[in-house]
Design a protein around this motif. Structure first.
Motif, PDB file in Angstrom:
ATOM      1  N   SER A 148       0.850  -1.207   0.000  1.00  0.00           N
ATOM      2  CA  SER A 148       0.000   0.000   0.000  1.00  0.00           C
ATOM      3  C   SER A 148       0.882   1.252   0.000  1.00  0.00           C
ATOM      4  N   VAL A 149       0.270   2.398  -0.285  1.00  0.00           N
ATOM      5  CA  VAL A 149       1.043   3.652  -0.308  1.00  0.00           C
ATOM      6  C   VAL A 149       1.648   3.925   1.076  1.00  0.00           C
ATOM      7  N   GLY A 150       0.881   3.624   2.124  1.00  0.00           N
ATOM      8  CA  GLY A 150       1.383   3.826   3.491  1.00  0.00           C
ATOM      9  C   GLY A 150       2.615   2.969   3.758  1.00  0.00           C
ATOM     10  N   GLU A 151       2.555   1.691   3.364  1.00  0.00           N
ATOM     11  CA  GLU A 151       3.701   0.777   3.567  1.00  0.00           C
ATOM     12  C   GLU A 151       4.894   1.226   2.729  1.00  0.00           C
ATOM     13  N   TRP A 152       4.589   1.731   1.542  1.00  0.00           N
ATOM     14  CA  TRP A 152       5.659   2.218   0.654  1.00  0.00           C
ATOM     15  C   TRP A 152       6.378   3.413   1.284  1.00  0.00           C
ATOM     16  N   LEU A 153       5.595   4.326   1.867  1.00  0.00           N
ATOM     17  CA  LEU A 153       6.196   5.500   2.522  1.00  0.00           C
ATOM     18  C   LEU A 153       7.044   5.068   3.716  1.00  0.00           C
ATOM     19  N   ALA A 154       6.514   4.091   4.457  1.00  0.00           N
ATOM     20  CA  ALA A 154       7.279   3.581   5.612  1.00  0.00           C
ATOM     21  C   ALA A 154       8.602   2.965   5.137  1.00  0.00           C
TER      22      ALA A 154
END
Lengths: 270, 265
Positions: free
Chosen positions: A232-238
């Motif tokens: 997900s975009v959130g996991e990618w940012l993390a």
């Protein structure tokens, strides 16, 4: 370092890498085919023995595609990872000439590093397109423009991380005669813990949780999973956050090794 | 004949003495090499341990059998690294620089001299570690016939020689290509085929690995013979492959020397 000089070094290095074309293409084709053949038949045997549809969240087709993507992205992430020019510069004393150049040694080496990626980029494009024609893309793999853009961003940062890792490792050449073994150790650890030998979803959950804090999964496993639309975009940012922290940490260690190394460096007879 | 063999054994003894004294000069490199090989062993053992978390058999072998196979691979690698690897690393460099003259004028076989001149004393410790791992794996498996184990070890020694012969076959083209390493990188990539049990490969590929590119003989076939029982056909097959490949390498080397041009004289 001026932009013109930087691009000139990139271009020279790219041409140097491609200078032995027969060798280059034979090694590239055979390397890719052999690595894929080994992974394909290994997993064919495992799926057959197990009699399962999925292992570690992958169907057999998904697993084969994972290895295609991992092998190709690894070329972009690692570049010429067997390259020991920094250690050689130190050991042979040729570092001296860089010290009096009117440009940064790190930037000079980064330009060479980027130049060495050109053949890898070519291989990735050629083999990637061929694989897309020949291989079946399973339903649970969603490759679209967003996932490609997210994965490529991770590859760029992972490549920077791989470059920065050269300095603390090869900087040991200020004190040791041969750091080839250290480079091989790093390669071996990265291949296993980064997901090039096996998808990390096959590791025990505790090991996966621990590895998420280390830089290794972000070299191969996370970029491939991102490409497959499983991040997900959130996991990618993390992931980008963790990679950035590691870039800073490794860069700082590299700078420290470099500073201390300079104090003991002697370029005799140059 | 006997005097000729004794001369080569004495020469090899001198190589050993020189290599050990040289290794002691580079102590840090010595320790790095030891740790590197430990990492190499750990990666291989972990790889198969994780795989067996998801299956109970691979190519018809259980986890205990695969440990024997993997540790055998480590022993072959340690033997190769100790006896041949350094020499094969330098060979393309000598050829490209035109530095072979020194070796060609010696009153011994140039192929022998260039293949075993430098004994990697810093890998010798790893040979002991790899041997200990083989003992551990055989003990863990249990119930194996001592004669079978002896034959297995002899097959692994033959496998090391095959590994060397295959690798030098890919290096010799440097006489014509004049590239950095010839086709050595391809040899290493293909060698990875031997790091998995040969039974997992389909018929035609398995046939290739047991004949024209006999990489299965380095580790997998010896383990296959250990678990499946020794037959005369297996011994004959191995001897044919070793003899055929050795004669081919000698012929190929002599052919390549005709293409060599010196740069230093």
């Amino acid at each position: 370092m001026r932009a013109g000089l930087f691009t000139r070094v990139v271009s020279l290095e790219a041409r140097k890498q491609m200078s032995y074309r027969v060798d280059f293409w034979i090694n590239a084709v055979m390397g890719f085919v052999a690595e894929l053949t080994i992974a394909y038949f290994l997993w064919a045997a495992i799926f057959q023995a197990r009699g399962a549809d999925r292992i570690g969240g992958f169907t057999f087709e998904g697993m084969a595609l994972y290895y295609v993507a991992a092998i190709l992205l690894a070329k972009l992430v690692r570049g010429q990872s067997k390259d020991l020019t920094i250690a050689r510069d130190i050991y042979e004393g040729s570092l001296t000439r860089y010290l009096i150049y009117p440009c940064s040694y790190v930037l000079f080496k980064y330009a060479e590093h980027l130049g060495s990626l050109v053949p890898a980029l070519l291989q990735t494009l050629v083999f990637g397109v061929m694989a897309l024609f020949w291989m079946q893309i399973p339903g649970d793999v969603q490759i679209d423009s967003l996932s490609v853009a997210m994965a490529l961003t991770l590859v760029v940062v992972a490549n920077m991380l791989a470059f920065l890792l050269r300095f603390p490792i090869q900087g040991v050449a200020f004190w040791a005669d041969n750091v080839w073994s250290l480079n091989v150790m790093l390669r071996l650890a990265t291949e296993l813990l980064g997901g090039l030998l096996l998808p990390l979803s096959l590791f025990p959950p505790a090991a996966q949780a621990f590895l998420a804090w280390l830089p290794f999964p972000y070299f191969f496993y996370v970029p491939v999973q991102t490409l497959f639309g499983r991040v997900s975009v959130g996991e990618w940012l993390a992931a980008l956050g963790v990679m950035s922290v590691w870039c800073v940490v490794i860069g700082a260690i590299g700078a420290m090794v470099w500073r201390r190394g300079h104090r003991v460096y002697t370029g005799v007879g140059i | 004949m006997t005097r000729g063999v004794m001369r080569y054994i004495r020469l090899y003894g001198s190589f050993l003495r020189f290599s050990f004294s040289k290794a002691m000069e580079f102590r840090l490199d010595f320790y790095f090499r030891v740790v590197m090989d430990m990492v190499f062993y750990a990666v291989h053992l972990l790889f198969f341990t994780i795989i067996y978390d998801h299956t109970s058999m691979l190519g018809g072998w259980t986890l205990d059998q695969i440990y024997v196979f993997v540790c055998g691979a480590m022993l072959v690698d340690a033997l190769h690294m100790t006896i041949f690897a350094n020499n094969l690393w330098w060979l393309p460099i000598y050829i490209n620089r035109g530095d072979l003259d020194y070796y060609l004028v010696r009153p011994v076989s140039s192929l022998f001299f260039l293949s075993v001149r430098e004994f990697a004393a810093n890998s010798f410790l790893n040979l002991i570690a790899a041997s200990a791992l083989v003992v551990w794996a055989l003990g863990r498996h249990g119930g194996l016939d001592p004669v079978g184990i002896l034959v297995y070890l002899l097959f692994l020694v033959a496998g090391t020689f095959i590994h060397y012969l295959v690798r030098i076959t890919f290096i010799i083209p440097v006489f014509w290509l004049h590239s950095n390493r010839g086709l050595d990188e391809m040899a290493w990539t293909l060698h990875r085929l031997s790091e998995r049990p040969h039974q997992i490969y389909p018929g035609p590929l398995r046939w290739i690995l047991l004949s024209v590119l006999p990489l299965a003989f380095t580790v997998s076939y010896p383990a296959h013979v250990l678990f499946g029982g020794l037959t005369w056909q297996a011994v004959a097959h191995l001897l044919t492959v070793v003899a055929g490949l050795f004669l081919f390498v000698v012929w190929f080397w002599n052919l390549a020397l005709k293409a060599y041009s010196s740069a230093s004289s």
